[in-house]
Design an enzyme around this catalytic site. Structure first.
Site, PDB file in Angstrom:
ATOM      1  N   GLY A  13       0.695  -1.242   0.137  1.00  0.00           N
ATOM      2  CA  GLY A  13       0.008  -0.020   0.104  1.00  0.00           C
ATOM      3  C   GLY A  13       0.776   1.195  -0.130  1.00  0.00           C
ATOM      4  N   LEU A  14       0.364   2.524  -0.121  1.00  0.00           N
ATOM      5  CA  LEU A  14       0.808   3.797  -0.163  1.00  0.00           C
ATOM      6  C   LEU A  14       1.708   3.897   0.933  1.00  0.00           C
ATOM      7  CD1 LEU A  14      -1.656   5.877  -1.976  1.00  0.00           C
ATOM      8  CD2 LEU A  14       0.332   5.071  -2.888  1.00  0.00           C
TER       9      LEU A  14
ATOM     10  N   GLY B 202       2.177   5.844   4.485  1.00  0.00           N
ATOM     11  CA  GLY B 202       1.190   6.137   5.262  1.00  0.00           C
ATOM     12  C   GLY B 202      -0.266   5.475   5.405  1.00  0.00           C
TER      13      GLY B 202
ATOM     14  N   GLY C  74      -0.714   2.545   6.442  1.00  0.00           N
ATOM     15  CA  GLY C  74      -0.833   1.894   7.891  1.00  0.00           C
ATOM     16  C   GLY C  74      -0.210   0.368   7.697  1.00  0.00           C
TER      17      GLY C  74
ATOM     18  N   SER D 278       5.881  -1.740  -2.267  1.00  0.00           N
ATOM     19  CA  SER D 278       6.167  -2.705  -3.458  1.00  0.00           C
ATOM     20  C   SER D 278       5.090  -2.377  -4.423  1.00  0.00           C
ATOM     21  CB  SER D 278       5.863  -4.058  -2.620  1.00  0.00           C
ATOM     22  OG  SER D 278       4.668  -4.150  -1.930  1.00  0.00           O
TER      23      SER D 278
END
EC number: 2.7.1.25
Length: 204
Positions: free
Chosen positions: A36-37, A39, A41, A110
Site C-alpha cells: 500500500g501507499l 502512510g 498503515g 512494493s
C-alpha cells in the site's frame, strides 16, 4: 567471472524439511505481504497482527521497509530498478522464513505488480498472502508524520510513490483492508480470521 563461478554452487539439503518445522511449531508458515501507499498503515497493521499471533503462540517475524533499508538494502535507492532489487531481496529473505516454519509479515510499499508476483512465485501455492492496505492518497498525506509527501510535492524527493512514481493496485489480493474506514482491531481480526479459515492456524 561471477557467472562462471555459479556452476560450482551446489545447495546442501538436510534431512529436516519445512513440513517438519511446521509440525514442531504447530502451525503452517506463510508470507503475509502488506502492500500500500506510504502512510496507509502497513507497518502498524503488520505489528498489530504479529502481536495477536504471538499471543496465540505463533512463531512470527516482521520485515519492515525502513528497517530493511537500514541494513541489507542500505545500498539501494528508489529508482525503478532499485525498487525491483529491494523487493527481490526481501522476497528471498521471506522465502527463508517460510522454509523455517515461520509466518513472516512483510510490510512494503512494493508498488509494482510484477515485483509482488515475483515474490508470490518464489514460494508454494497458498504460501503468499497479499494484503492490500487500501487508503486514499489524500488520507495518507494527512498521516505524513515524516513530511515525505510534502517534500515530494516540493521536488525535494524524487521517485516518490503516489506523487511522481506510480502505485499499481493489487488486482486479486487475498485480503483488502481499508484503514481509512476500519478500526485497527477490525482489520487485525479480518486477517486472523482468514488465517483460521484457510487452515494456517489449524492446531491452535
Amino acid at each position: 567471472m561471477l557467472t562462471e563461478g555459479k556452476k560450482f554452487i551446489i545447495p546442501h539439503k538436510g534431512k529436516i524439511k519445512k513440513e517438519d518445522r511446521q509440525k514442531l511449531k504447530g502451525h503452517k508458515s506463510a508470507i503475509l505481504w502488506f502492500t500500500g501507499l506510504s502512510g496507509s498503515g502497513k507497518s502498524t497493521l503488520a505489528h498489530a497482527v504479529e502481536e495477536k499471533l504471538f499471543e496465540m503462540g505463533v512463531h512470527t517475524y516482521v520485515l519492515d521497509g525502513d528497517n530493511v533499508r537500514r541494513g541489507i538494502n542500505k545500498d539501494l535507492g528508489f529508482s525503478e530498478e532499485d525498487r525491483k532489487e529491494n523487493i527481490r531481496r526481501i522476497g528471498e529473505i521471506s522465502k527463508l522464513f517460510v522454509d523455517a516454519g515461520i509466518i513472516v509479515l512483510s510490510a512494503f510499499i512494493s508498488p509494482y505488480r510484477r515485483d509482488r508476483e515475483f515474490v508470490r512465485n518464489l514460494v508454494e501455492k497458498d504460501e503468499f498472502i497479499e494484503i492490500y492496505v487500501k487508503c486514499p492518497l489524500e488520507v495518507c498525506e494527512t498521516r505524513d508524520v515524516k513530511g515525505l509527501y510534502k517534500k515530494a510535492r516540493e521536488g525535494l524527493i524524487k521517485n516518490f510513490t503516489g506523487i511522481d512514481d506510480p502505485y499499481e493496485e493489487p488486482e486479486n489480493p487475498e485480503i483488502v483492508v481499508e484503514t481509512d474506514k476500519e478500526p485497527l482491531e477490525e482489520s487485525v481480526e479480518k486477517i486472523i480470521g482468514y488465517l483460521r479459515k484457510k487452515g494456517y492456524l489449524e492446531n491452535l
